[in-house]
Write an enzyme that holds these catalytic residues in place. Structure first.
Site, PDB file in Angstrom:
ATOM      1  N   ASP A 198      -9.854  -4.127  -0.093  1.00  0.00           N
ATOM      2  CA  ASP A 198      -9.712  -4.203  -1.544  1.00  0.00           C
ATOM      3  C   ASP A 198     -10.775  -3.450  -2.331  1.00  0.00           C
ATOM      4  O   ASP A 198     -10.824  -3.575  -3.557  1.00  0.00           O
ATOM      5  CB  ASP A 198      -9.694  -5.668  -1.996  1.00  0.00           C
ATOM      6  CG  ASP A 198     -10.976  -6.398  -1.634  1.00  0.00           C
ATOM      7  OD1 ASP A 198     -11.749  -5.884  -0.821  1.00  0.00           O
ATOM      8  OD2 ASP A 198     -11.190  -7.503  -2.176  1.00  0.00           O
ATOM      9  N   GLU A 199     -11.624  -2.649  -1.691  1.00  0.00           N
ATOM     10  CA  GLU A 199     -12.621  -1.902  -2.459  1.00  0.00           C
ATOM     11  C   GLU A 199     -13.021  -0.630  -1.735  1.00  0.00           C
ATOM     12  O   GLU A 199     -12.919  -0.529  -0.516  1.00  0.00           O
ATOM     13  CB  GLU A 199     -13.856  -2.752  -2.758  1.00  0.00           C
ATOM     14  CG  GLU A 199     -14.604  -3.232  -1.539  1.00  0.00           C
ATOM     15  CD  GLU A 199     -15.882  -3.978  -1.890  1.00  0.00           C
ATOM     16  OE1 GLU A 199     -16.586  -3.567  -2.833  1.00  0.00           O
ATOM     17  OE2 GLU A 199     -16.181  -4.967  -1.193  1.00  0.00           O
ATOM     18  N   ASP A 228     -12.569  -1.860  -7.259  1.00  0.00           N
ATOM     19  CA  ASP A 228     -12.477  -3.183  -6.634  1.00  0.00           C
ATOM     20  C   ASP A 228     -11.222  -3.867  -7.147  1.00  0.00           C
ATOM     21  O   ASP A 228     -11.094  -4.124  -8.352  1.00  0.00           O
ATOM     22  CB  ASP A 228     -13.723  -3.997  -6.989  1.00  0.00           C
ATOM     23  CG  ASP A 228     -13.855  -5.266  -6.160  1.00  0.00           C
ATOM     24  OD1 ASP A 228     -13.010  -5.480  -5.275  1.00  0.00           O
ATOM     25  OD2 ASP A 228     -14.792  -6.031  -6.408  1.00  0.00           O
TER      26      ASP A 228
END
Length: 367
Positions: free
Chosen positions: A105-106, A11
């Site tokens: 983003d993850e 993350d």
């Protein structure tokens, strides 16, 4: 606790805000809020400096401004964020082909067997974090665990710029004191329902007989029991099939239903462009359903969907059909709307569609 899988959840830390601080040195160390200013805007991301004031993603921008008057508001630049996300994705793929992105983003990674030859999933996570920092000047947090939901919880444990490893023999001890709201799918409503049963922690949940949970909550009760024991058999899926493509917008002022046509047409064009990109992908999927989304001035959300005999063949046709779907909204004529969206859903594989069409033609019927 089975330990056949080694899952990493990575993350990026305050991703959008961190990209802005990286690219503009004057923003470093300052409370940055990625959002358009205005009463109708929401926060896309907040730097850790802004979070200390209580600013969070999805919060109304005007509230963020009240909480942190000295915040620096930066308009989001999604093209730049996507470019960085692609860089990070390339780093993941050096280590394993089993990468399941959740957002820009993850992502989940299955590190049971790796391409880099590193001896452990922990070493793989450390290498990935180091490479992300070296190549993007950004930090990422990671969790290593025997399954996906535990890895996601673990990645949040030592944020920012942290690593937490949850080994199989420690899963029960780790989960027992956690608030039940940390389990995936347990929102505020379910928390209240569980509180009525005297359940506040995962340990409390584990103590309830699974038959009782299933009686009260059906199949979801069985799933809750599995989660309380740290069980999650869902594999990392490298290619998540397209489920929906949509575009939506919030107006600067509330509008009546009959004034929405220009915005619906504009959003239909954006959705159509996204659909064309889907059709050009190696595993193209075809949409079958048109969706119109509306949000009223008092934040009530309505959706209307239609699966026509033949899908629109142009952005103009999509816009016209979405406009016509307003006739299926039965709210009072003076209702005002703050948001409208146009989407495509009901996706099926192109091969499946071709087979179905062939069957119809063989039968002498039109699809």
């Amino acid at each position: 606790m089975p330990d056949s899988r080694k899952i990493i959840h990575v993350d990026m830390d305050a991703f959008y805000a961190s990209v802005e601080q990286r690219d503009d040195p004057s923003l470093r160390g300052r409370p940055v809020v990625v959002a358009w200013r205005g009463a109708r805007s929401v926060v896309c991301a907040a730097s850790y400096e802004a979070r200390t004031f209580g600013v969070r993603s999805a919060m109304p921008a005007i509230r963020a401004e009240r909480l942190c008057p000295e915040a620096v508001f930066v308009a989001p630049d999604f093209a730049r964020y996507k470019a960085v996300s692609r860089q990070v994705r390339e780093i993941f793929l050096r280590h394993t082909a089993l990468v399941e992105p959740l957002s820009l983003d993850e992502a989940y990674l299955d590190a049971t067997t790796t391409l880099s030859g590193l001896p452990t999933a922990t070493a793989t996570a450390e290498a990935i974090r180091a490479e992300i920092h070296a190549e993007t000047a950004l930090t990422a947090s990671a969790g290593v665990a025997p399954n996906k939901f535990l890895a996601k919880i673990a990645s949040d444990w030592n944020k920012p710029d942290g690593l937490f490893v949850l080994r199989p023999h420690r899963v029960e001890q780790f989960l027992t004191p956690l608030p039940v709201g940390r389990l995936p799918g347990v929102g505020q409503v379910m928390e209240r329902r569980l509180a009525e049963l005297g359940v506040a922690t995962v340990g409390d949940l584990r103590a309830l007989p699974p038959t009782e949970l299933e009686r009260r909550f059906g199949r979801w009760g069985r799933r809750l029991h599995e989660l309380s024991q740290g069980i999650d058999e869902h594999p990392v899926r490298p290619e998540r099939p397209t489920m929906q493509i949509s575009s939506e917008d919030t107006f600067t002022g509330d509008l009546p239903l009959d004034a929405l046509a220009p915005d619906i047409v504009r959003l239909a064009e954006k959705t159509w462009a996204g659909y064309q990109r889907e059709l050009q992908s190696p595993r193209a999927r075809l949409a079958r359903t048109v969706v119109l989304k509306l949000k009223t001035s008092d934040f009530r959300i309505l959706t209307r969907s239609l699966t026509p005999p033949a899908m629109p063949d142009s952005p103009a046709a999509l816009g016209q059909l979405a406009c016509e779907m307003r006739n299926r909204v039965d709210l009072p004529a003076d209702t005002r709307y703050r948001l409208v969206g146009v989407g495509l859903s009901g996706f099926i594989d192109a091969d499946s569609h071709a087979i179905q069409s062939g069957l119809f033609e063989a039968d002498g019927r039109s699809p």
